[in-house]
Design a protein around this motif. Structure first.
Motif, PDB file in Angstrom:
ATOM      1  N   SER B   9     -93.483  62.603 -88.561  1.00 16.55           N
ATOM      2  CA  SER B   9     -92.347  61.679 -88.500  1.00 16.55           C
ATOM      3  C   SER B   9     -92.041  61.159 -87.097  1.00 16.55           C
ATOM      4  O   SER B   9     -91.367  60.160 -86.952  1.00 16.55           O
ATOM      5  CB  SER B   9     -91.099  62.359 -89.071  1.00 16.55           C
ATOM      6  OG  SER B   9     -90.746  63.465 -88.274  1.00 16.55           O
ATOM      7  N   SER B  10     -92.527  61.848 -86.083  1.00 19.40           N
ATOM      8  CA  SER B  10     -92.163  61.436 -84.728  1.00 19.40           C
ATOM      9  C   SER B  10     -93.399  61.007 -83.941  1.00 19.40           C
ATOM     10  O   SER B  10     -94.492  60.939 -84.488  1.00 19.40           O
ATOM     11  CB  SER B  10     -91.458  62.587 -84.005  1.00 19.40           C
ATOM     12  OG  SER B  10     -92.387  63.584 -83.646  1.00 19.40           O
ATOM     13  N   TYR B  11     -93.231  60.715 -82.673  1.00 20.75           N
ATOM     14  CA  TYR B  11     -94.362  60.318 -81.829  1.00 20.75           C
ATOM     15  C   TYR B  11     -95.365  61.454 -81.717  1.00 20.75           C
ATOM     16  O   TYR B  11     -96.512  61.276 -81.377  1.00 20.75           O
ATOM     17  CB  TYR B  11     -93.875  59.926 -80.432  1.00 20.75           C
ATOM     18  CG  TYR B  11     -93.475  61.115 -79.588  1.00 20.75           C
ATOM     19  CD1 TYR B  11     -92.253  61.749 -79.806  1.00 20.75           C
ATOM     20  CD2 TYR B  11     -94.333  61.635 -78.629  1.00 20.75           C
ATOM     21  CE1 TYR B  11     -91.890  62.860 -79.067  1.00 20.75           C
ATOM     22  CE2 TYR B  11     -93.970  62.736 -77.887  1.00 20.75           C
ATOM     23  CZ  TYR B  11     -92.750  63.351 -78.115  1.00 20.75           C
ATOM     24  OH  TYR B  11     -92.387  64.462 -77.396  1.00 20.75           O
ATOM     25  N   GLY B  67     -87.754  59.278 -89.760  1.00 22.81           N
ATOM     26  CA  GLY B  67     -88.536  59.006 -88.564  1.00 22.81           C
ATOM     27  C   GLY B  67     -89.317  57.735 -88.772  1.00 22.81           C
ATOM     28  O   GLY B  67     -88.854  56.832 -89.458  1.00 22.81           O
ATOM     29  N   SER B  95     -87.136  66.314 -91.036  1.00 18.33           N
ATOM     30  CA  SER B  95     -87.420  66.470 -89.609  1.00 18.33           C
ATOM     31  C   SER B  95     -86.168  66.937 -88.870  1.00 18.33           C
ATOM     32  O   SER B  95     -86.246  67.709 -87.911  1.00 18.33           O
ATOM     33  CB  SER B  95     -87.907  65.132 -89.043  1.00 18.33           C
ATOM     34  OG  SER B  95     -86.997  64.092 -89.380  1.00 18.33           O
ATOM     35  N   ILE B 114     -83.281  61.730 -84.246  1.00 20.85           N
ATOM     36  CA  ILE B 114     -84.649  61.179 -84.302  1.00 20.85           C
ATOM     37  C   ILE B 114     -84.554  59.682 -84.064  1.00 20.85           C
ATOM     38  O   ILE B 114     -83.655  59.025 -84.586  1.00 20.85           O
ATOM     39  CB  ILE B 114     -85.267  61.446 -85.703  1.00 20.85           C
ATOM     40  CG1 ILE B 114     -85.607  62.924 -85.862  1.00 20.85           C
ATOM     41  CG2 ILE B 114     -86.448  60.545 -85.973  1.00 20.85           C
ATOM     42  CD1 ILE B 114     -87.076  63.268 -85.836  1.00 20.85           C
ATOM     43  N   SER B 115     -85.490  59.154 -83.291  1.00 19.94           N
ATOM     44  CA  SER B 115     -85.481  57.716 -83.025  1.00 19.94           C
ATOM     45  C   SER B 115     -85.766  56.936 -84.305  1.00 19.94           C
ATOM     46  O   SER B 115     -86.628  57.304 -85.091  1.00 19.94           O
ATOM     47  CB  SER B 115     -86.541  57.377 -81.973  1.00 19.94           C
ATOM     48  OG  SER B 115     -86.704  55.985 -81.920  1.00 19.94           O
ATOM     49  N   ALA B 161     -85.592  64.217 -80.498  1.00 22.19           N
ATOM     50  CA  ALA B 161     -87.026  64.331 -80.747  1.00 22.19           C
ATOM     51  C   ALA B 161     -87.855  63.384 -79.901  1.00 22.19           C
ATOM     52  O   ALA B 161     -89.007  63.140 -80.187  1.00 22.19           O
ATOM     53  CB  ALA B 161     -87.311  64.103 -82.228  1.00 22.19           C
ATOM     54  N   TRP B 162     -87.270  62.824 -78.877  1.00 25.32           N
ATOM     55  CA  TRP B 162     -88.045  61.917 -78.024  1.00 25.32           C
ATOM     56  C   TRP B 162     -87.382  61.893 -76.667  1.00 25.32           C
ATOM     57  O   TRP B 162     -86.212  61.492 -76.572  1.00 25.32           O
ATOM     58  CB  TRP B 162     -88.076  60.526 -78.663  1.00 25.32           C
ATOM     59  CG  TRP B 162     -89.130  59.643 -78.103  1.00 25.32           C
ATOM     60  CD1 TRP B 162     -90.370  60.004 -77.697  1.00 25.32           C
ATOM     61  CD2 TRP B 162     -89.035  58.233 -77.894  1.00 25.32           C
ATOM     62  NE1 TRP B 162     -91.065  58.922 -77.259  1.00 25.32           N
ATOM     63  CE2 TRP B 162     -90.285  57.826 -77.359  1.00 25.32           C
ATOM     64  CE3 TRP B 162     -88.045  57.282 -78.101  1.00 25.32           C
ATOM     65  CZ2 TRP B 162     -90.549  56.502 -77.029  1.00 25.32           C
ATOM     66  CZ3 TRP B 162     -88.315  55.967 -77.777  1.00 25.32           C
ATOM     67  CH2 TRP B 162     -89.559  55.579 -77.250  1.00 25.32           C
ATOM     68  N   VAL B 185     -89.461  68.657 -80.825  1.00 28.56           N
ATOM     69  CA  VAL B 185     -90.153  67.865 -81.852  1.00 28.56           C
ATOM     70  C   VAL B 185     -90.115  68.674 -83.141  1.00 28.56           C
ATOM     71  O   VAL B 185     -90.014  69.902 -83.102  1.00 28.56           O
ATOM     72  CB  VAL B 185     -91.632  67.572 -81.498  1.00 28.56           C
ATOM     73  CG1 VAL B 185     -91.738  66.574 -80.373  1.00 28.56           C
ATOM     74  CG2 VAL B 185     -92.385  68.854 -81.168  1.00 28.56           C
TER      75      VAL B 185
END
Lengths: 357, 229
Positions: B9-11, B67, B95, B114-115, B161-162, B185
């Motif tokens: 879900s994230s980078y 995400g 997430s 989360i972004s 998360a970023w 993360v």
């Protein structure tokens, strides 16, 4: 018996032994707005073909919305694959290979099918093969017409694609022409939307055109006399809209049937004329037409007639195989596997990919 | 019970394996546009590292998001097909919950963020650790970073998360000693742990029915429904 050595990108080497002639392949297709899976035996025999269409989701937008399509694929993919296996009376353990459309299409949609396919390949230890969407359509015609000769000229016409191919040999293609702007089916969709006929536009235009006069309006035949084999449908769509708009102010009812029929005639004439021209130039004996628009009866009739006049044979897929489906992907996968082509588990999707690779 | 967890879900993408509450592997790697390419080969690499075969795994933990929309579709599809192919059960974990679980010892109440891709848009939720374990308080938050100050309140611990999002968050909350921002993360091992707990209680999800948690309509649908213009 064929002996396959399958090497994935970084780990195991799997050696499989089976009779390729009966190989049971699961084909997965999610490149646009159909979530589809099928089981095909030996590249020819369709044991099941499940297509979950998303037409109802996209109709209100007058076209396919990529994010909505991708979301639906992610919801349905497991059920559609399971249904393809169950309705064929088989189990997952019977599946010997998995083929998936990995090239040409909406990227978010392609990757759902590809993620499912590579997971099945990994978990079941069966070979994976990535297919170009247009190659799938070429094979849809082969599934319906086992006598389709090679070489032949193949025109693929759908909502997303317009491509004229020379099928030189099995799995060897030369792109002769493509659309320079809108796909043929896209023009049908846009004209239908403008006329308020609904989505998808192909069947809607065809139905309206049945009551109409195809010569009532003289719409342009874009690139008809150009030296090349490319197509352009955006201009035709605009010409229709420009011709119709002044008629909308008089308060009189719009001659929808005549407009639809005249537009259809223009599109059909360009498609038939260019395809026939190159078929005669290259000396092939057969022409095949595939993709969603190949279900159009007027198009079939015009192709059949023109081919007859020139001593060529015209081939069309069964109506169920015109639009996107998993069976055509499985059939193409069979041909690719037969040549020893296998994808690694790092298979990626390519939204616009060359056909000649 | 051996459970494999994954999150895309994230980078960062994450794969982890747990065995009876013990983390055997917890692998996190950058995957911005090549999530699909890396996921299956990395699952195999992580399993090899633990000396396990896929058939040894008793269940799967699947990161549902929120995400990256495209990202979570990869993980959810891979996860549900792993469960389908092996006939083992699966659990979906958000997430935001995974981030909160990792921060449960920092504070009783944490706000995980989360972004949401565009500019300052975020997905967030408030979690509380009590005797019954971790639980979400209130609804998910979908909005901009500035609105988060109200969600977390004073003295809150934010888990972002970023890293760049953490900086934006600090900027939006203003200077002051009464909040704390941690970067994290969603980890594969954490998703696996949370799923293992649910599987042990006999509460698996229907694997084929699992769908990403988007928290937002697609732009086209939102426009059509008049939610946005």
């Amino acid at each position: 018996m064929s002996n396959y050595k399958i090497q994935s990108s970084k780990f195991d080497i799997w050696t499989l032994d089976f009779d390729i002639r009966k190989m049971l392949i699961l084909g997965i297709e999610t490149s646009c707005d159909e979530t589809a899976a099928a089981l095909v035996a030996g590249g020819r025999e369709i044991l099941s073909s499940v297509v979950a269409t998303q037409l109802d989701l996209h109709s209100r937008y007058g076209g396919v919305v990529p994010e909505i399509a991708a979301r639906r694929h992610a919801e349905l993919i497991g059920y559609v694959i399971d249904q393809a296996i169950v309705s064929a009376g088989r189990t997952l353990g019977d599946v010997e290979a998995v083929a998936v459309t990995a090239r040409q299409g909406l990227v978010g949609c392609l990757l759902v099918g590809a993620a499912a396919a590579k997971t099945l390949s990994y978990a079941r230890r069966i070979p994976l093969v990535g297919i170009h969407h247009i190659e799938g359509h070429v094979f849809a015609n082969l599934l319906s017409n086992p006598t389709l000769p090679v070489p032949h000229v193949c025109l693929t016409v759908s909502g997303g694609h317009t491509m004229l191919l020379l099928v030189e040999a099995p799995c060897r293609y030369r792109v002769l022409g493509v659309t320079l702007d809108d796909a043929a089916g896209e023009a049908f969709d846009k004209v239908a939307k403008f006329l308020g006929l609904g989505f998808p536009g192909g069947p809607a235009i065809e139905k309206a055109a049945r009551e109409g006069n195809g010569r009532a309006f003289r719409f342009p035949r874009p690139l008809l006399r150009a030296g090349n084999l490319d197509f352009s449908f955006s201009g035709l769509k605009t010409a229709v809209i420009n011709a119709v708009r002044p008629l909308m102010t008089g308060g009189k009812p719009l001659p929808v049937a005549d407009i639809a029929a005249s537009f259809q005639e223009a599109a059909v004439e360009v498609l038939v004329s260019k395809t026939l021209r190159v078929a005669l130039e290259t000396g092939v004996k057969a022409v095949s037409v595939t993709g969603g628009v190949s279900a159009n009866r007027r198009l079939r009739q015009a192709f059949t007639q023109a081919c007859q006049n020139k001593g060529l044979e015209a081939f069309f897929p069964d109506l169920s195989l015109c639009t996107d489906n998993g069976a055509m992907v499985a059939a193409a996968g069979y041909a690719r596997l037969n040549r020893g082509e296998v994808a690694g588990l790092d298979l990626d999707v390519v939204p616009s990919a060359l056909m000649e690779l | 019970m051996k459970v494999l967890g994954l999150d895309t879900s994230s980078y960062a993408n994450a794969i982890g394996v747990v065995d009876d509450g013990r983390v055997l592997a917890d692998f996190t790697y950058e995957a911005r546009t090549d999530s699909l390419q890396k996921i299956v080969t990395n699952i195999d690499a992580v399993l090899s590292e633990t000396g396990l075969a896929l058939d040894d795994i008793d269940g799967f933990g699947i990161g549902l998001g929120p995400g990256s929309w495209t990202g979570i579709r990869v993980g959810v599809t891979v996860g549900k097909m792993l469960a389908y192919s092996t006939g083992k059960p699966a659990c979906g974990v958000t997430s935001l919950e995974a981030l909160a679980y990792d921060a449960r010892e920092v504070a009783e109440t944490v706000c995980t963020v989360i972004s949401a891709g565009a500019r300052d848009a975020v997905y967030a939720a408030l979690f509380q650790t009590g005797e019954g374990g971790l639980s979400r308080v209130g609804d998910y938050y979908v909005g901009d970073v500035a609105g988060l100050a109200r969600l977390g309140g004073r003295g809150a611990v934010y888990v972002s998360a970023w890293p760049p999002l953490g900086e934006k968050l600090a900027e939006a909350l203003g200077a002051g000693p009464d909040y704390k921002i941690i970067n994290g993360v969603p980890r594969g091992g954490t998703i696996a742990l949370l799923s293992a707990a649910r599987l042990a209680l006999g509460q698996p999800d229907d694997a084929l029915a699992l769908a990403p948690l988007y928290l937002k309509e697609s732009t086209a649908r939102a426009m059509q429904a008049g939610i946005i213009k």
